[in-house]
Scaffold this active site. Structure first.
Site, short mmCIF file in Angstrom:
data_model
loop_
_atom_site.label_atom_id
_atom_site.label_comp_id
_atom_site.label_asym_id
_atom_site.label_seq_id
_atom_site.Cartn_x
_atom_site.Cartn_y
_atom_site.Cartn_z
N HIS A 8 -15.62 3.23 4.45
CA HIS A 8 -14.28 3.86 4.08
C HIS A 8 -14.24 5.42 3.81
O HIS A 8 -15.54 5.96 3.41
CB HIS A 8 -13.70 3.15 2.87
CG HIS A 8 -12.19 3.48 2.56
ND1 HIS A 8 -11.74 4.29 1.93
CD2 HIS A 8 -11.14 2.47 2.86
CE1 HIS A 8 -10.33 4.29 1.93
NE2 HIS A 8 -10.14 2.99 2.50
N GLY A 9 -13.08 6.03 3.83
CA GLY A 9 -13.16 7.55 3.48
C GLY A 9 -13.21 7.68 1.95
O GLY A 9 -13.00 6.55 1.23
N ASP A 10 -13.64 8.81 1.33
CA ASP A 10 -14.08 8.93 0.08
C ASP A 10 -12.78 9.01 -0.80
O ASP A 10 -13.02 9.54 -2.16
CB ASP A 10 -15.10 10.00 -0.45
CG ASP A 10 -14.57 11.14 -0.02
OD1 ASP A 10 -13.44 11.32 0.68
OD2 ASP A 10 -15.48 12.07 0.15
N TYR A 62 0.64 -1.04 0.12
CA TYR A 62 -0.07 -0.04 -0.03
C TYR A 62 0.88 1.21 -0.17
O TYR A 62 0.34 2.27 -0.06
CB TYR A 62 -1.08 0.09 1.27
CG TYR A 62 -2.07 0.56 1.22
CD1 TYR A 62 -3.38 -0.10 0.54
CD2 TYR A 62 -2.30 1.94 1.78
CE1 TYR A 62 -4.47 0.59 0.43
CE2 TYR A 62 -3.64 2.45 1.82
CZ TYR A 62 -4.67 1.78 1.08
OH TYR A 62 -6.08 2.75 1.09
N TYR A 87 -9.54 -6.35 -0.21
CA TYR A 87 -10.25 -6.96 1.05
C TYR A 87 -10.94 -8.30 0.92
O TYR A 87 -11.56 -8.91 1.86
CB TYR A 87 -11.31 -5.82 1.32
CG TYR A 87 -11.15 -4.38 1.65
CD1 TYR A 87 -10.06 -3.73 1.25
CD2 TYR A 87 -11.90 -4.08 2.69
CE1 TYR A 87 -9.85 -2.57 1.74
CE2 TYR A 87 -11.85 -2.67 3.26
CZ TYR A 87 -10.54 -1.95 2.63
OH TYR A 87 -10.04 -0.92 3.27
N ASP A 100 32.16 6.16 -15.87
CA ASP A 100 31.97 5.50 -14.44
C ASP A 100 33.35 4.73 -14.23
O ASP A 100 33.22 3.56 -14.50
CB ASP A 100 30.89 4.40 -14.92
CG ASP A 100 30.60 3.60 -13.73
OD1 ASP A 100 30.81 3.97 -12.65
OD2 ASP A 100 29.83 2.40 -14.07
C1 SPV Z 1 25.73 0.54 -11.85
O1 SPV Z 1 24.58 0.74 -12.01
O2 SPV Z 1 26.54 1.44 -11.68
C2 SPV Z 1 26.33 -0.67 -11.79
C3 SPV Z 1 25.57 -1.65 -12.61
O3 SPV Z 1 27.14 -0.75 -11.06
S1 SPV Z 1 26.54 -1.99 -13.94
O4 SPV Z 1 26.27 -0.65 -14.65
O5 SPV Z 1 25.72 -3.06 -14.80
O6 SPV Z 1 27.88 -2.49 -13.84
MG MG Z 2 28.26 0.52 -10.94
#
Ligand code: SPV
Ligand code: MG
Length: 431
Positions: free
Chosen positions: A89-91, A43, A75, A204
């Protein structure tokens, strides 16, 4: 005497609930339902008061003759047992995703000619203050941090979505859908190194340092309550990792996932196309042990990510590492793959589960995205991370808008697909 049923999905009873009970009393004997923890989560209300306390809270209200447990958001099951003459129940559930619950009630009541009574929901400052207060409590580190461990006990599979800003955090927090007559939402948030770097226009490669990553974490913590799993890359030097564990714990992050690579880290989805070095089992175990020793609470989790399949080192190596890392104290194992099919992931999980029934397994189905949550669950997987989809869906939309403004020398042509100004102004709740 007529029977009237009201179900409560709340950690506190406020005047709005008392009003429902008062009105209900006029129709007959009032039976109150207390929603189970599992149903509260579905929920989108993570319980911060225990189930027993919530039940006791209702039992103590004069005018309630009986308190029953409602195990499901829908429910139906409870109503079929009780066969009440009325549900009250509330609306406030007439539109939005909650409408499916309302429809379920109306349909079920029809079977014995029962009726739904809806009363105006109590909107006032006192009620909304209580709701804000409960939300703020849920956002506190001591509540949020342990939430991932609780979810692992309560959910068949913990559904985790990538976030990289306050705004994406809000999407993870608030998105709730009605699907196939069920309610669904995300359980946790993944702070991806790939996406946190990409939105900053950086590769990265651990270039976005921990101080900057923590800024992003903090932006998300400020506006959400759901638990955070941080992509901790390689964890860096052991001497630095131990400090970072303490910081993350203090902030209320629930888990860090560190991968068993060393030296210059590149994104796993490059696989063997770029040079990447896997750490030794001994080296990585030392990092896990140091991290576990540094943490101060029972709540925090250090999850070890195995890159053997990514680096084509084989299943045997992946399994040997999984065993070694759990013995070193890892609270979970993440197994990654860049294959288009989930075969090797399933094989790893099945074989790991033969020797280890309990340690949570985490997967990131980016390349094998046809896999369903149910299939993952059937192979003993506990956490699924949708690791980059919010970033990847936003980028093409923004690029198309930029291209079209340049093309038409005005913004009219893009307007139709934009969020209305009024909606963006009201998207963020103000205190
Ligand atoms: C990220 O999301 O940075 C990860 C997962 O490390 S991956 O990009 O698949 O390596
Ligand atoms: Mg990563």
């Amino acid at each position: 005497m007529k029977k009237i049923y009201a179900c409560f999905c709340t950690d506190v009873i406020h005047e709005g609930h008392l009003n429902i009970i008062e009105q209900a009393k006029q129709y007959g004997e009032v039976i109150a339902g207390v929603l189970s923890d599992q149903a509260m989560i579905k929920y989108n209300r993570f319980p911060i008061v225990s189930f027993e306390e919530r039940k006791r809270m209702l039992e103590e209200i004069p005018g309630i003759s009986e308190v029953v447990v409602q195990k499901e958001v829908m429910y139906e099951e409870t109503l079929k047992k009780l066969k009440p003459d009325y549900v009250i129940h509330g609306d406030n559930w007439k539109s939005g995703p909650m409408e499916v619950i309302r429809n379920n009630v109306i349909e079920t009541l029809k079977e014995w000619g029962g009726e739904l009574i809806e009363i105006p929901y109590t909107y006032n400052e006192r009620v909304s203050n209580i709701e804000v207060l409960m939300k703020e409590k849920a956002a506190m580190p001591e509540y949020r941090r342990k939430r991932l461990r609780l979810l692992l006990k309560l959910c068949p599979i913990v559904k985790t979505i990538e976030v990289h800003s306050g705004l994406t955090g809000l999407i993870a927090e608030k998105t709730i859908v009605a699907n196939d007559g069920e309610i669904d939402q995300f359980d946790a948030m993944w702070l991806s190194s790939l996406c946190d770097s990409t939105v900053k226009g950086k590769p990265d490669i651990e270039l976005v340092d921990m101080s900057s990553r923590l800024r992003t974490v903090d932006d998300i913590l400020e506006v959400t309550t759901k638990p955070i799993i941080l992509d901790g890359d390689t964890g860096g030097l052991i001497e630095h990792f131990v400090y970072n564990v303490r910081t993350l714990e203090r902030m209320g992050v629930s888990a860090v996932i560190i991968e068993d690579k060393t030296g210059l880290k590149k994104n796993s989805l490059f696989g063997t196309e770029v040079e990447q070095t896997q750490d030794t089992i001994e080296g990585f175990c030392a990092k896990i042990k140091a991290g576990k020793k540094a943490q101060r609470t029972e709540d925090f989790m250090i999850i070890a990510r195995i890159e053997s399949l990514i680096l084509e080192k084989g299943m045997k190596d992946a399994l040997a590492r999984a065993i070694a890392y759990t013995e070193a104290g890892a609270d979970g194992i993440m197994i990654h793959s860049r294959r288009k099919e989930p075969t090797e992931i399933f094989e790893f999980c099945d074989r790991f589960r033969e020797i280890n029934k309990d340690t949570p397994i985490v997967v990131v189905p980016t390349s094998y995205n046809q896999v369903t949550e149910e299939e993952l669950y059937n192979h003993g997987i506990n956490i699924v991370i949708y690791a980059n989809q919010l970033t990847r869906s936003a980028f093409p939309a923004m690029q198309q808008t930029a291209t079209d403004i340049l093309k038409y020398h005005r913004a009219k042509e893009v307007d139709e697909r934009l969020m209305p100004i009024k909606e963006i102004l009201t998207l963020i709740d103000e205190l």
